[in-house]
Design a protein around this motif. Structure first.
Motif, PDB file in Angstrom:
ATOM      1  N   TYR A 207     -11.357  30.712 -11.510  1.00 18.03           N
ATOM      2  CA  TYR A 207     -11.678  30.961 -10.104  1.00 18.03           C
ATOM      3  C   TYR A 207     -11.933  29.650  -9.353  1.00 18.03           C
ATOM      4  CZ  TYR A 207     -12.227  35.984 -11.041  1.00 18.03           C
ATOM      5  OH  TYR A 207     -12.007  37.305 -11.374  1.00 18.03           O
ATOM      6  N   ALA A 208     -12.622  28.711  -9.995  1.00 19.12           N
ATOM      7  CA  ALA A 208     -12.861  27.418  -9.355  1.00 19.12           C
ATOM      8  C   ALA A 208     -11.543  26.695  -9.119  1.00 19.12           C
ATOM      9  CB  ALA A 208     -13.804  26.571 -10.202  1.00 19.12           C
ATOM     10  N   TRP A 209     -10.641  26.753 -10.099  1.00 16.68           N
ATOM     11  CA  TRP A 209      -9.339  26.098  -9.970  1.00 16.68           C
ATOM     12  C   TRP A 209      -8.571  26.646  -8.758  1.00 16.68           C
ATOM     13  CZ3 TRP A 209      -7.332  21.910 -12.200  1.00 16.68           C
ATOM     14  CH2 TRP A 209      -5.950  21.684 -12.083  1.00 16.68           C
ATOM     15  N   ARG A 210      -8.714  27.944  -8.524  1.00 15.43           N
ATOM     16  CA  ARG A 210      -8.023  28.588  -7.401  1.00 15.43           C
ATOM     17  C   ARG A 210      -8.848  28.534  -6.111  1.00 15.43           C
ATOM     18  NH1 ARG A 210      -4.715  33.944  -9.354  1.00 15.43           N
ATOM     19  NH2 ARG A 210      -3.128  33.009  -7.984  1.00 15.43           N
ATOM     20  N   HIS A 211      -9.994  27.864  -6.188  1.00 13.68           N
ATOM     21  CA  HIS A 211     -10.898  27.745  -5.041  1.00 13.68           C
ATOM     22  C   HIS A 211     -11.391  29.102  -4.551  1.00 13.68           C
ATOM     23  CE1 HIS A 211      -8.831  23.620  -4.110  1.00 13.68           C
ATOM     24  NE2 HIS A 211      -9.618  23.572  -5.186  1.00 13.68           N
ATOM     25  N   GLN A 212     -11.494  30.036  -5.477  1.00 11.43           N
ATOM     26  CA  GLN A 212     -12.061  31.354  -5.167  1.00 11.43           C
ATOM     27  C   GLN A 212     -13.566  31.293  -5.482  1.00 11.43           C
ATOM     28  OE1 GLN A 212      -9.532  33.840  -7.635  1.00 11.43           O
ATOM     29  NE2 GLN A 212      -7.972  34.001  -6.042  1.00 11.43           N
ATOM     30  N   TYR A 213     -14.256  30.540  -4.654  1.00 13.35           N
ATOM     31  CA  TYR A 213     -15.628  30.182  -4.969  1.00 13.35           C
ATOM     32  C   TYR A 213     -16.586  31.368  -4.891  1.00 13.35           C
ATOM     33  CZ  TYR A 213     -14.183  25.309  -5.010  1.00 13.35           C
ATOM     34  OH  TYR A 213     -13.581  24.112  -5.322  1.00 13.35           O
ATOM     35  N   ASP A 214     -16.269  32.366  -4.074  1.00 13.26           N
ATOM     36  CA  ASP A 214     -17.116  33.546  -4.048  1.00 13.26           C
ATOM     37  C   ASP A 214     -17.113  34.257  -5.396  1.00 13.26           C
ATOM     38  OD1 ASP A 214     -14.393  34.130  -3.603  1.00 13.26           O
ATOM     39  OD2 ASP A 214     -14.880  36.044  -2.643  1.00 13.26           O
ATOM     40  N   LYS A 215     -15.973  34.214  -6.087  1.00 17.36           N
ATOM     41  CA  LYS A 215     -15.882  34.858  -7.395  1.00 17.36           C
ATOM     42  C   LYS A 215     -16.576  34.028  -8.476  1.00 17.36           C
ATOM     43  CE  LYS A 215     -11.727  37.506  -6.351  1.00 17.36           C
ATOM     44  NZ  LYS A 215     -10.335  37.843  -6.734  1.00 17.36           N
ATOM     45  N   VAL A 216     -16.534  32.701  -8.348  1.00 12.76           N
ATOM     46  CA  VAL A 216     -17.307  31.858  -9.266  1.00 12.76           C
ATOM     47  C   VAL A 216     -18.784  32.246  -9.191  1.00 12.76           C
ATOM     48  CG1 VAL A 216     -18.035  29.503  -9.817  1.00 12.76           C
ATOM     49  CG2 VAL A 216     -15.684  29.935  -9.061  1.00 12.76           C
ATOM     50  N   ILE A 217     -19.288  32.361  -7.969  1.00 10.35           N
ATOM     51  CA  ILE A 217     -20.694  32.720  -7.760  1.00 10.35           C
ATOM     52  C   ILE A 217     -20.988  34.103  -8.326  1.00 10.35           C
ATOM     53  CG2 ILE A 217     -22.417  33.235  -5.975  1.00 10.35           C
ATOM     54  CD1 ILE A 217     -21.020  31.073  -4.250  1.00 10.35           C
ATOM     55  N   GLU A 218     -20.083  35.037  -8.097  1.00  7.36           N
ATOM     56  CA  GLU A 218     -20.290  36.403  -8.587  1.00  7.36           C
ATOM     57  C   GLU A 218     -20.382  36.448 -10.105  1.00  7.36           C
ATOM     58  OE1 GLU A 218     -18.023  40.767  -8.609  1.00  7.36           O
ATOM     59  OE2 GLU A 218     -17.176  39.090  -7.484  1.00  7.36           O
ATOM     60  N   VAL A 219     -19.474  35.748 -10.792  1.00 10.39           N
ATOM     61  CA  VAL A 219     -19.498  35.763 -12.264  1.00 10.39           C
ATOM     62  C   VAL A 219     -20.800  35.157 -12.772  1.00 10.39           C
ATOM     63  CG1 VAL A 219     -18.411  34.887 -14.363  1.00 10.39           C
ATOM     64  CG2 VAL A 219     -16.988  35.740 -12.484  1.00 10.39           C
ATOM     65  N   TRP A 220     -21.224  34.025 -12.189  1.00  7.97           N
ATOM     66  CA  TRP A 220     -22.472  33.402 -12.642  1.00  7.97           C
ATOM     67  C   TRP A 220     -23.674  34.301 -12.374  1.00  7.97           C
ATOM     68  CZ3 TRP A 220     -23.988  29.079 -15.317  1.00  7.97           C
ATOM     69  CH2 TRP A 220     -25.337  28.754 -15.256  1.00  7.97           C
ATOM     70  N   GLU A 221     -23.788  34.800 -11.163  1.00  8.98           N
ATOM     71  CA  GLU A 221     -25.008  35.498 -10.752  1.00  8.98           C
ATOM     72  C   GLU A 221     -25.109  36.909 -11.322  1.00  8.98           C
ATOM     73  OE1 GLU A 221     -25.867  33.179  -6.506  1.00  8.98           O
ATOM     74  OE2 GLU A 221     -25.198  35.279  -6.486  1.00  8.98           O
ATOM     75  N   THR A 222     -23.990  37.574 -11.550  1.00  6.16           N
ATOM     76  CA  THR A 222     -24.043  38.968 -11.999  1.00  6.16           C
ATOM     77  C   THR A 222     -23.667  39.150 -13.465  1.00  6.16           C
ATOM     78  OG1 THR A 222     -21.755  39.497 -11.383  1.00  6.16           O
ATOM     79  CG2 THR A 222     -23.446  39.717  -9.671  1.00  6.16           C
ATOM     80  N   LYS A 223     -23.084  38.115 -14.064  1.00  3.37           N
ATOM     81  CA  LYS A 223     -22.609  38.273 -15.443  1.00  3.37           C
ATOM     82  C   LYS A 223     -23.201  37.216 -16.372  1.00  3.37           C
ATOM     83  CE  LYS A 223     -18.241  40.341 -13.935  1.00  3.37           C
ATOM     84  NZ  LYS A 223     -16.760  40.221 -13.941  1.00  3.37           N
TER      85      LYS A 223
END
Length: 476
Positions: free
Chosen positions: A221-237
């Motif tokens: 997700y970071a590679w694709r600059h989908q930063y909202d999904k990076v945050i979601e994986v960290w915070e919820t998973k």
């Protein structure tokens, strides 16, 4: 005659995907007729297929971990003993015969994963359900990780999602757009995630587990600059998982041996295994595997030295990571640093490996760390900053700085300033871990390593081009 040569070359390439030598294949039945009859029947067969997949990935990473993600990052300079291939990587003038251009071991691993995904779901009888589900998840995630390496190194690459067991002309594929492959990677990771159960047990770090799946997801997700999904994986998973947390020891001095060992223990003795998420295991005694850490960074024939500018980027008075990562070497009988090898990377090596010998005969059996907690935490910080939460990002950077013995950065920095501090911290925290070159690409900073934009991608090796006329070389 030429057609026969091309056929045999392509056959050898495709069979290499399956881990089979061309000569031995020509003397036996096709694998497709043997395997279902004699294999894929028992729990032991599943374990064997799993072990073969991880062994193949270890082969892929043993030197390419450094060639692909580390050597080009501007951190390293040529050593007197380095060969032409290392010089090409450091200077970004890579020819199509460089060893780093080969993708054979990645595709071998991909095919072993594809074989698992073809046969294991259909296995019935006295099969361990947990083992079955886990290995399916591991195969999906391993395939995703291999393709993630491939698109970061070469861009567009051929896509194989079915097992290759015998030659067919249709297997000579063109390169698939990297964005399509990234979509496939994300789908594979979702499939992997669905097969693993959350566990409060301490998991074996040398296998892909649910935490490792989350780690790869964040990286993609970071590679694709989908930063909202990076945050979601960290915070919820990921950050809700048991047994994974940050080692927050405080340092008083960069020369304090006790503090230095707290840092080094993350890498050498598993006493801080809660920091580690996924490692590639090497053990010469049990499976005759070793990596190339020593060849690149240690002994009298080493190939790379840390640059002076990198050494100066550390606060050598306070940052324990400096002497926890590099050891100074002096001229014999003098307090002057060696003129040829002033500092060597010793981050992954226990002191007993290093004392009193050049260790030419010692094995490089250190585990290669694919993901660890602070790596993911700093990716999370990068995502927070990109989403306008710069102060929250700086607080995470300050965690790694405090552990290293450094003072806190001030809050209230601009978005660009925070991004620069995060990249700098990843440089210091993860040096030698095969990350920084990919960090520079992801953040658009390859100029810091002296690499022009048209040379970011590696060439495809000449052998692959000769074996598959549908491949088109990267442009330079």
């Amino acid at each position: 005659m030429m057609n026969k040569y091309i056929f045999r070359s392509v056959l050898c390439l495709i069979l290499a995907f399956a881990g089979i030598s061309c000569d031995s294949f020509l003397e036996r039945e096709p694998v497709s007729s043997l395997s279902p009859q004699l294999f894929w029947k028992t729990n032991s067969d599943i374990e064997s297929a799993k072990a073969a997949m991880y062994k193949s990935f270890a082969d892929a990473m043993r030197g390419n971990y450094f060639r692909w993600g580390e050597i080009r990052s501007g951190i390293w300079e040529q050593c007197a003993h380095n060969g032409k291939s290392i010089e090409e990587l450091i200077n970004h003038h890579i020819t199509d015969t460089n060893e780093a251009d080969k993708w054979s071991d990645l595709y071998k691993t991909i095919n072993k994963a594809n074989l698992i995904l073809k046969y294991v779901p259909e296995m019935t009888g006295n099969i361990d359900g947990v083992l079955k589900n886990n290995v399916i998840g591991e195969a999906y995630a391993m395939r995703a990780l291999c393709y993630f390496y491939a698109i970061r190194v070469w861009g567009d690459v051929p896509l194989f999602q079915d097992a290759v067991e015998e030659f067919d002309i249709s297997l000579m594929k063109e390169r698939t757009d990297k964005e399509v492959i990234l979509d496939c990677i994300q789908e594979d990771l979702q499939n992997a995630e669905s097969t693993f159960a959350v566990s409060d047990e301490v998991l074996d770090l040398c296998y892909i587990t649910l935490p490792a799946v989350y780690a790869i997801q964040m990286d993609v997700y970071a590679w694709r600059h989908q930063y909202d999904k990076v945050i979601e994986v960290w915070e919820t998973k990921f950050n809700n998982l048991p047994n994974y947390y940050f080692s927050n020891f405080d340092s008083d001095s960069s020369a304090d041996e006790e503090q230095i060992m707290k840092w080094r223990n993350i890498f050498v003795d598993n006493s801080t295994e809660h920091e580690l998420v996924f490692v590639v295991k090497y053990d010469y005694a049990t499976d005759a595997t070793e990596n190339e850490t020593k060849n690149f960074f240690w002994h009298s024939g080493m190939q790379c030295l840390v640059t002076e500018s990198t050494r100066l980027s550390f606060d050598q008075e306070n940052d324990i990571r400096f002497l926890g990562t590099f050891r100074p070497y002096y001229e014999e009988g003098s307090d002057e640093l060696s003129s040829t090898t002033p500092y060597k990377l010793e981050k992954f090596l226990g002191w007993e490996f290093l004392v009193g010998t050049t260790n030419r005969d010692a094995r490089s059996e250190n585990d290669l760390i694919m993901y660890r907690y602070s790596d993911l935490m700093l990716l999370y910080a990068e995502a927070l900053n990109q989403q306008g939460r710069g102060n929250d990002a700086i607080k995470l950077v300050n965690k790694t700085r405090k552990r290293a013995g450094l003072s806190d950065l001030s809050l209230g920095l601009t978005k660009d300033q925070v991004a620069k501090e995060i990249l700098s911290e990843r440089h210091l925290e993860l040096i030698g871990e095969g990350k920084y070159w990919f960090d520079l690409i992801r953040t658009g900073n390859t100029n810091l390593a002296g690499c022009p934009e048209n040379r970011i991608l590696f060439p495809i090796h000449r052998d692959h081009l000769n074996q598959n006329p549908k491949l088109v070389q990267n442009k330079y």
